[in-house]
Design an enzyme around this catalytic site. Sequence first.
Site, PDB file in Angstrom:
ATOM      1  N   SER A 669       0.645  -1.261  -0.018  1.00  0.00           N
ATOM      2  CA  SER A 669       0.064   0.106  -0.067  1.00  0.00           C
ATOM      3  C   SER A 669       0.701   1.364   0.037  1.00  0.00           C
ATOM      4  CB  SER A 669      -0.879  -0.002   0.978  1.00  0.00           C
ATOM      5  OG  SER A 669      -0.285   0.202   2.366  1.00  0.00           O
ATOM      6  N   LYS A 712      -5.914   3.773   9.266  1.00  0.00           N
ATOM      7  CA  LYS A 712      -4.732   4.596   8.553  1.00  0.00           C
ATOM      8  C   LYS A 712      -5.280   6.163   8.671  1.00  0.00           C
ATOM      9  CE  LYS A 712      -2.519   1.571   5.261  1.00  0.00           C
ATOM     10  NZ  LYS A 712      -2.660   1.182   3.842  1.00  0.00           N
TER      11      LYS A 712
END
Length: 764
Positions: A669, A712
């Site tokens: 990611s 996140k």
Amino acid sequence: MKKYNLPVILLNGIILLPNNKLKLEFDSKNTDNNVIDMSLLFHNNNILVVSEYSTNKEIGVLAKIKNNLELPNGNTRIEIVGIKRVKIVEFLNLSKTNEPLESIVSEFNISKIENEDIIISKLKKELKEYIKLIPYVSNSILDVIEKEKDLSKFVDIITSNVITDRKRIMEYLKTVDSLKRAEMLLQDIYLEKEKFQIERNLDLKVKKELDDNQKEFILKEKLRFIKEELGEYSSKDVEVENLKKKIEQLDCPKKIKERLKYELDRYEKNSNLSPESNVIRDYIDWLLNLPWNNFTTDNKVLKKVKEILDNSHYGLKEVKERIIEYLAVRQMNNNSNGPVICLVGPPGVGKTSLAISIAKAINRNFVKISVGGISDEAEIIGHRKTYIGASPGRIITSLKKAKTNNPLMLIDEIDKMNKDYHGDPASTLLNILDKEQNKYFSDNYIEEEFDLSNVLFILTANYIEDIPEALKDRLEIVNISGYTELEKVDIAYKYLLPKILKNNGLKENFVNINQDTILKIIRNYTKEAGVRELERQLDKIIRKIVTQIVLNNIKINKININNKSILKYLGNEKYKYNKKSKSQVGVVNGLAYTIYGGDILPIEVNYFKGKGNLVLTGNLGNVMKESATIALNYVKANYKKYGINYEVLTNNDIHIHVPEGAIKKDGPSAGIALTLAIISALTNKKISSDIALTGEITLRGHVLAIGGLKEKVIGALRAGIKTIIIPKDNLDQLNDIPKEVTENIKFIMVKEFKEVYEVIKNGK
Ligand code: ADP
């Protein structure tokens, strides 16, 4: 008192009593010969015999040497007749090895005994019975004592014939009083008779029941009889009786009852000493203690269930809804082979405690088994009885604990099972969860089938990716992701603190703690997606306060907890989260998602003279390394588009570092963040540190979806980030993020990396 000198013979191992005879043989070289010579020459054949010299230095027997015979081998044989007990006053020549041992002795005053004849006749009668009873005592002794009128003599003669224990004979020797000795003798004869009688009865009884050459059986019977004699009835009989009763009363399938009866029969016939006996006994215990027909009745009022879940757990709206749906479907059709719920999420987010609440709400007992680290299916379904130390597997063990056959069984950590040559625990688990098959579940140890179809299974895992594929197909995955800081604060106020205060016997409003302080505990004393550590820290504070109150006998109704008191109770801060740093060339904020939640992940890129090589540091996993290679190659292929000087690209090595080096980082990611960081370094352009990015990149520059968006984003907000660039494919998940977070962050959705570049270029 008359005193005189006598030469001495010391005896060890044999005892001479008065009125008894003893034959001794001497080595001709032995000094004892001198003793005999002395006796014959100067003491009228008299001599002192001291038996057991090592323990007896007080009483000897005055004796006479009768026959003195020289043997052909030069040895001397004598016969000594004991006459009476005398008191030893002193030994002479004790330390002189060349001189014959002598002593000075004195006589005892013997008083007259009344009714001597009555005692003698009583003793005679007892003795006659004794001799009749006991075959190995010679009855010739009866002749010897027939006419004896002196009690002392009488007792002495019998003693040496009847008493065999040396210690006891010494007691007779040392007892001067003949009346006392007569009593001792009477007592001993009684005792011997009793002992003999028991032994004989025992033998008779055993003989009757004797089963040819079964030695073991004989021993057992002897033991049993001894126990009966002692009034301790055979414990095994009582045990078997008890087991029989228990089996009768056990509510279980007919087949199990028959098996139990069969095993009990085997147990009864098996000797206690055989190892098999214990195995059978344990097995019977297992069968007796399984909840064959025990169950609890479900609470079917789902409204009530929802209420209980709401009262015990904050938020988790979707999770609770799915659980209620699931229960509703089960109520409609209990036999359906529907999917099994699997709660997936990081530690401490409430998977276990939610399952406990569900059990409570629907009125089922709760049991938990962990399958993490298991590679041997026998751990789950048991070892065969032939295996030494065999026992049932965890399923059966937990059912015994549950005491009902329809508990809620939590199977924990299914993503941490291993597969090896011992078998595949995942496929074993699959059979256990399958309603078609689990009706006939059979544990290797139990051997008999146990119906698992009424058990309500709930599974848990930390990572969905690690759940074995075959198993995943059968599960209804319910995600419980981490909590935001504000959610944690809420959980602390509404659930954790009240629970902790209650557990410590305090009122709900006993502490006054403001939000800032709770946030500080969350940020600096815990690092987790869930609230387990938070609960522990709060508990620690309350415990310390309670201890102080009790120690100092303080009376207060309320206590304030602030940042200062935290330092006192919890010590120095343990964790620090990353804060965004100043904007710099070649530094870009990526976003990371770990078991502890989300955080920013600054990526640093430098370049220096070289041949276009890539240097990677910062403890990166393989997937992340590949990501970095893809990022660099994408930049190489598109250098013009991003205004990069080709010379710079080819004449330099590129170094990518992701601090902190000690923490392992992996996953795809960071792709777009890596790419942007490389571009920033090579074009010497700063990227605002207010921006963070997350998204996988392909060689063609497509941006793909990532996981852990909620965590996140929460991490980014905490670090002070204002804009986040995310893949368009993640759009849906934005709905899962609490409003208080999304309101404070700007999201930019991208499909291609070029869009990222546009955003940056335009300084948005
Ligand atoms: P897991 O099984 O996911 O590792 P636990 O169920 O053991 O986590 O949860 C740890 C602690 O956190 C428990 O005391 C639990 O009550 C508490 N907890 C977790 N989530 C919540 C929640 N949503 N509301 C209230 N308490 C919670």
